[in-house]
Design a protein around this motif. Structure first.
Motif, PDB file in Angstrom:
ATOM      1  N   TRP A   1       0.614  -1.280  -0.009  1.00 23.92           N
ATOM      2  CA  TRP A   1      -0.006   0.074   0.071  1.00 23.92           C
ATOM      3  C   TRP A   1       1.372   1.430   0.101  1.00 23.92           C
ATOM      4  N   GLU A   2       2.028   1.367  -0.220  1.00 24.36           N
ATOM      5  CA  GLU A   2       3.242   1.887  -0.296  1.00 24.36           C
ATOM      6  C   GLU A   2       4.304   1.394   0.599  1.00 24.36           C
ATOM      7  N   ILE A   3       4.893   2.454  -0.645  1.00 28.33           N
ATOM      8  CA  ILE A   3       6.871   2.368  -0.062  1.00 28.33           C
ATOM      9  C   ILE A   3       7.472   3.796   0.568  1.00 28.33           C
ATOM     10  N   GLU A   4       8.900   3.161   0.832  1.00 24.78           N
ATOM     11  CA  GLU A   4       9.426   3.777   1.542  1.00 24.78           C
ATOM     12  C   GLU A   4      10.849   3.982   0.726  1.00 24.78           C
ATOM     13  N   LEU A   5      10.594   6.139   0.547  1.00 25.13           N
ATOM     14  CA  LEU A   5      12.126   5.915  -0.620  1.00 25.13           C
ATOM     15  C   LEU A   5      13.383   6.527   0.046  1.00 25.13           C
TER      16      LEU A   5
ATOM     17  N   TYR B   1       5.159  -1.084   2.839  1.00 25.67           N
ATOM     18  CA  TYR B   1       4.653  -0.944   3.759  1.00 25.67           C
ATOM     19  C   TYR B   1       3.100  -1.721   2.657  1.00 25.67           C
ATOM     20  N   LEU B   2       2.960  -3.323   3.722  1.00 28.57           N
ATOM     21  CA  LEU B   2       2.362  -4.599   3.871  1.00 28.57           C
ATOM     22  C   LEU B   2       0.951  -3.839   4.027  1.00 28.57           C
ATOM     23  N   ASP B   3       0.039  -3.799   3.745  1.00 31.51           N
ATOM     24  CA  ASP B   3      -1.552  -4.383   3.878  1.00 31.51           C
ATOM     25  C   ASP B   3      -1.673  -5.987   4.197  1.00 31.51           C
ATOM     26  N   VAL B   4      -1.322  -6.783   5.559  1.00 27.78           N
ATOM     27  CA  VAL B   4      -1.283  -7.847   5.367  1.00 27.78           C
ATOM     28  C   VAL B   4      -2.769  -8.683   5.859  1.00 27.78           C
ATOM     29  N   ASP B   5      -2.532  -9.695   4.667  1.00 26.76           N
ATOM     30  CA  ASP B   5      -3.877 -10.974   4.851  1.00 26.76           C
ATOM     31  C   ASP B   5      -4.254 -11.511   6.136  1.00 26.76           C
ATOM     32  N   GLN B   6      -5.367 -10.876   6.535  1.00 23.34           N
ATOM     33  CA  GLN B   6      -5.928 -12.169   8.209  1.00 23.34           C
ATOM     34  C   GLN B   6      -4.672 -13.279   8.087  1.00 23.34           C
ATOM     35  N   ASP B   7      -5.200 -14.236   7.359  1.00 24.98           N
ATOM     36  CA  ASP B   7      -3.975 -15.604   7.699  1.00 24.98           C
ATOM     37  C   ASP B   7      -3.396 -15.329   8.457  1.00 24.98           C
ATOM     38  N   ALA B   8      -2.777 -15.085   7.083  1.00 21.37           N
ATOM     39  CA  ALA B   8      -1.158 -14.607   7.318  1.00 21.37           C
ATOM     40  C   ALA B   8      -0.476 -13.585   8.437  1.00 21.37           C
ATOM     41  N   ALA B   9      -1.742 -12.556   8.831  1.00 22.57           N
ATOM     42  CA  ALA B   9      -1.248 -11.893   9.963  1.00 22.57           C
ATOM     43  C   ALA B   9      -0.981 -12.979  11.197  1.00 22.57           C
TER      44      ALA B   9
ATOM     45  N   ALA C   1       2.721  -3.672   7.634  1.00 24.21           N
ATOM     46  CA  ALA C   1       3.459  -4.114   8.834  1.00 24.21           C
ATOM     47  C   ALA C   1       4.812  -3.157   7.817  1.00 24.21           C
ATOM     48  N   LEU C   2       5.965  -3.174   7.911  1.00 18.85           N
ATOM     49  CA  LEU C   2       6.954  -2.726   6.962  1.00 18.85           C
ATOM     50  C   LEU C   2       8.168  -3.541   6.721  1.00 18.85           C
TER      51      LEU C   2
ATOM     52  N   LYS D   1       8.463  -5.673  10.418  1.00 24.00           N
ATOM     53  CA  LYS D   1       8.097  -4.384  11.445  1.00 24.00           C
ATOM     54  C   LYS D   1       6.887  -4.086  11.865  1.00 24.00           C
ATOM     55  N   PRO D   2       6.036  -4.620  12.813  1.00 28.28           N
ATOM     56  CA  PRO D   2       4.322  -4.271  12.821  1.00 28.28           C
ATOM     57  C   PRO D   2       4.068  -2.789  12.672  1.00 28.28           C
TER      58      PRO D   2
END
Length: 92
Positions: free
Chosen positions: A23-27, A38-46, A61-62, A89-90
């Protein structure tokens, strides 16, 4: 590749498991390199990653870009879910 090409892509772990979507990147503006995403984590993977929902109901998470093996229609990581668990990194 453009930023818009990365945003929203599914992230898949080494064992072909969906982890979520970017959902986003760090530059790093000093070197002009993407360092993290930046990851919008899937509920099962979470659950497997030991993460819990934020107050807004989603899990974020990052992850470092060093985990990326390939980018095509999906982002494929060169790490298993157990390896990802150690490096992510949560976010609150």
């Amino acid at each position: 590749m453009k930023y818009g090409d990365i945003e929203g892509k599914e992230v898949i772990g080494k064992e072909a498991r969906k982890l979520g979507k970017v959902w986003e990147i760090e530059l790093d503006t000093k070197d002009w390199k993407v360092t993290d995403f930046y990851l919008d984590v899937d509920q099962d993977a979470a659950v497997d990653l030991g993460l819990s929902k934020s107050r807004l109901g989603s899990v974020k998470a990052l992850l470092p870009t060093s985990m990326i093996l390939a980018i095509s229609d999906r982002i494929i990581l060169n790490e298993t879910i157990d390896e990802v668990k150690k490096k992510l990194k949560p976010l609150p």
